[in-house]
Design a protein around this motif. Sequence first.
Motif, PDB file in Angstrom:
ATOM      1  N   PRO A  90      16.240 -11.524 -25.878  1.00 56.07           N
ATOM      2  CA  PRO A  90      16.094 -10.121 -25.472  1.00 56.07           C
ATOM      3  C   PRO A  90      14.798  -9.475 -25.965  1.00 56.07           C
ATOM      4  N   GLY A  91      14.116 -10.083 -26.926  1.00 50.02           N
ATOM      5  CA  GLY A  91      12.873  -9.534 -27.433  1.00 50.02           C
ATOM      6  C   GLY A  91      11.675  -9.762 -26.516  1.00 50.02           C
ATOM      7  N   PHE A  92      11.823 -10.657 -25.544  1.00 45.75           N
ATOM      8  CA  PHE A  92      10.740 -10.910 -24.601  1.00 45.75           C
ATOM      9  C   PHE A  92      10.801  -9.913 -23.448  1.00 45.75           C
ATOM     10  N   THR A  93       9.654  -9.637 -22.850  1.00 45.71           N
ATOM     11  CA  THR A  93       9.596  -8.789 -21.661  1.00 45.71           C
ATOM     12  C   THR A  93      10.288  -9.497 -20.497  1.00 45.71           C
ATOM     13  N   ALA A  94      10.040 -10.815 -20.372  1.00 46.76           N
ATOM     14  CA  ALA A  94      10.653 -11.622 -19.313  1.00 46.76           C
ATOM     15  C   ALA A  94      10.623 -13.084 -19.724  1.00 46.76           C
ATOM     16  N   THR A  95      11.589 -13.854 -19.216  1.00 45.47           N
ATOM     17  CA  THR A  95      11.597 -15.307 -19.384  1.00 45.47           C
ATOM     18  C   THR A  95      12.038 -15.938 -18.074  1.00 45.47           C
ATOM     19  N   GLN A  96      11.572 -17.157 -17.838  1.00 43.17           N
ATOM     20  CA  GLN A  96      12.036 -17.925 -16.684  1.00 43.17           C
ATOM     21  C   GLN A  96      12.079 -19.387 -17.097  1.00 43.17           C
ATOM     22  N   HIS A  97      13.237 -20.015 -16.913  1.00 40.59           N
ATOM     23  CA  HIS A  97      13.404 -21.427 -17.247  1.00 40.59           C
ATOM     24  C   HIS A  97      13.743 -22.166 -15.957  1.00 40.59           C
ATOM     25  N   LEU A  98      12.910 -23.153 -15.631  1.00 37.46           N
ATOM     26  CA  LEU A  98      13.093 -23.947 -14.418  1.00 37.46           C
ATOM     27  C   LEU A  98      13.449 -25.372 -14.804  1.00 37.46           C
ATOM     28  N   MET A  99      14.352 -25.999 -14.029  1.00 37.22           N
ATOM     29  CA  MET A  99      14.720 -27.403 -14.251  1.00 37.22           C
ATOM     30  C   MET A  99      14.679 -28.137 -12.926  1.00 37.22           C
ATOM     31  N   GLY A 100      14.353 -29.431 -12.994  1.00 36.06           N
ATOM     32  CA  GLY A 100      14.333 -30.245 -11.788  1.00 36.06           C
ATOM     33  C   GLY A 100      14.355 -31.723 -12.124  1.00 36.06           C
ATOM     34  N   SER A 101      14.364 -32.532 -11.085  1.00 34.25           N
ATOM     35  CA  SER A 101      14.371 -33.996 -11.210  1.00 34.25           C
ATOM     36  C   SER A 101      15.520 -34.488 -12.090  1.00 34.25           C
ATOM     37  N   HIS A 102      16.714 -33.984 -11.825  1.00 28.75           N
ATOM     38  CA  HIS A 102      17.890 -34.361 -12.604  1.00 28.75           C
ATOM     39  C   HIS A 102      18.245 -35.834 -12.381  1.00 28.75           C
ATOM     40  N   VAL A 103      18.507 -36.526 -13.480  1.00 37.56           N
ATOM     41  CA  VAL A 103      19.012 -37.901 -13.436  1.00 37.56           C
ATOM     42  C   VAL A 103      20.369 -37.880 -14.126  1.00 37.56           C
ATOM     43  N   ILE A 104      21.409 -38.211 -13.368  1.00 34.17           N
ATOM     44  CA  ILE A 104      22.777 -38.108 -13.874  1.00 34.17           C
ATOM     45  C   ILE A 104      23.400 -39.490 -13.960  1.00 34.17           C
ATOM     46  N   ASN A 105      23.997 -39.782 -15.112  1.00 39.17           N
ATOM     47  CA  ASN A 105      24.739 -41.029 -15.315  1.00 39.17           C
ATOM     48  C   ASN A 105      26.176 -40.684 -15.667  1.00 39.17           C
ATOM     49  N   ILE A 106      27.118 -41.255 -14.906  1.00 38.37           N
ATOM     50  CA  ILE A 106      28.545 -40.986 -15.125  1.00 38.37           C
ATOM     51  C   ILE A 106      29.240 -42.292 -15.507  1.00 38.37           C
ATOM     52  N   GLN A 107      30.019 -42.227 -16.568  1.00 45.88           N
ATOM     53  CA  GLN A 107      30.839 -43.366 -16.979  1.00 45.88           C
ATOM     54  C   GLN A 107      32.200 -42.833 -17.411  1.00 45.88           C
ATOM     55  N   ASP A 108      33.204 -43.123 -16.577  1.00 41.63           N
ATOM     56  CA  ASP A 108      34.566 -42.635 -16.809  1.00 41.63           C
ATOM     57  C   ASP A 108      34.569 -41.109 -16.870  1.00 41.63           C
ATOM     58  N   ASN A 109      35.015 -40.527 -17.995  1.00 45.26           N
ATOM     59  CA  ASN A 109      35.083 -39.066 -18.092  1.00 45.26           C
ATOM     60  C   ASN A 109      33.926 -38.473 -18.904  1.00 45.26           C
ATOM     61  N   MET A 110      32.843 -39.258 -19.058  1.00 43.43           N
ATOM     62  CA  MET A 110      31.658 -38.805 -19.780  1.00 43.43           C
ATOM     63  C   MET A 110      30.457 -38.890 -18.841  1.00 43.43           C
ATOM     64  N   ALA A 111      29.500 -37.991 -19.035  1.00 43.99           N
ATOM     65  CA  ALA A 111      28.281 -38.026 -18.226  1.00 43.99           C
ATOM     66  C   ALA A 111      27.113 -37.521 -19.059  1.00 43.99           C
ATOM     67  N   SER A 112      25.926 -37.963 -18.659  1.00 42.97           N
ATOM     68  CA  SER A 112      24.704 -37.420 -19.240  1.00 42.97           C
ATOM     69  C   SER A 112      23.799 -36.999 -18.093  1.00 42.97           C
ATOM     70  N   CYS A 113      22.976 -36.009 -18.343  1.00 46.75           N
ATOM     71  CA  CYS A 113      22.046 -35.505 -17.342  1.00 46.75           C
ATOM     72  C   CYS A 113      20.719 -35.235 -18.034  1.00 46.75           C
ATOM     73  N   LEU A 114      19.666 -35.885 -17.557  1.00 42.91           N
ATOM     74  CA  LEU A 114      18.325 -35.660 -18.064  1.00 42.91           C
ATOM     75  C   LEU A 114      17.560 -34.879 -17.008  1.00 42.91           C
TER      76      LEU A 114
END
Length: 96
Positions: A7-31
């Motif tokens: 909240p101390g910043f005037t503005a922020t923007q966080h962008l994400m892309g190129s997701h790599v998702i690995n799923i194994q049973d009921n667990m997953a990771s995402c880079l």
Amino acid sequence: SWQDLLPGFTATQHLMGSHVINIQDNMASCLAHCQATHILDEEQWVLGGLYNFQLTLNSGTWLITSITMTALWSVGNQAKLLELASARAAASSNKK
């Protein structure tokens, strides 16, 4: 914490892309690649890196259990902006 600092910043923007998702049973990771821009008045601090999310499947819904951000590069005066944003956020919370 970041939640208290943002909240101390005037503005922020966080962008994400190129997701790599690995799923194994009921667990997953995402880079994912990320770029986060933080603006305070006329000053900017831009940070780039990777987010690593860990997820668990719970009753048919994926829940994030942890997030790790690894910074790979940045431009701008990080120390100055964090100090100014922290002071501004603290002053704002003291007024409440």
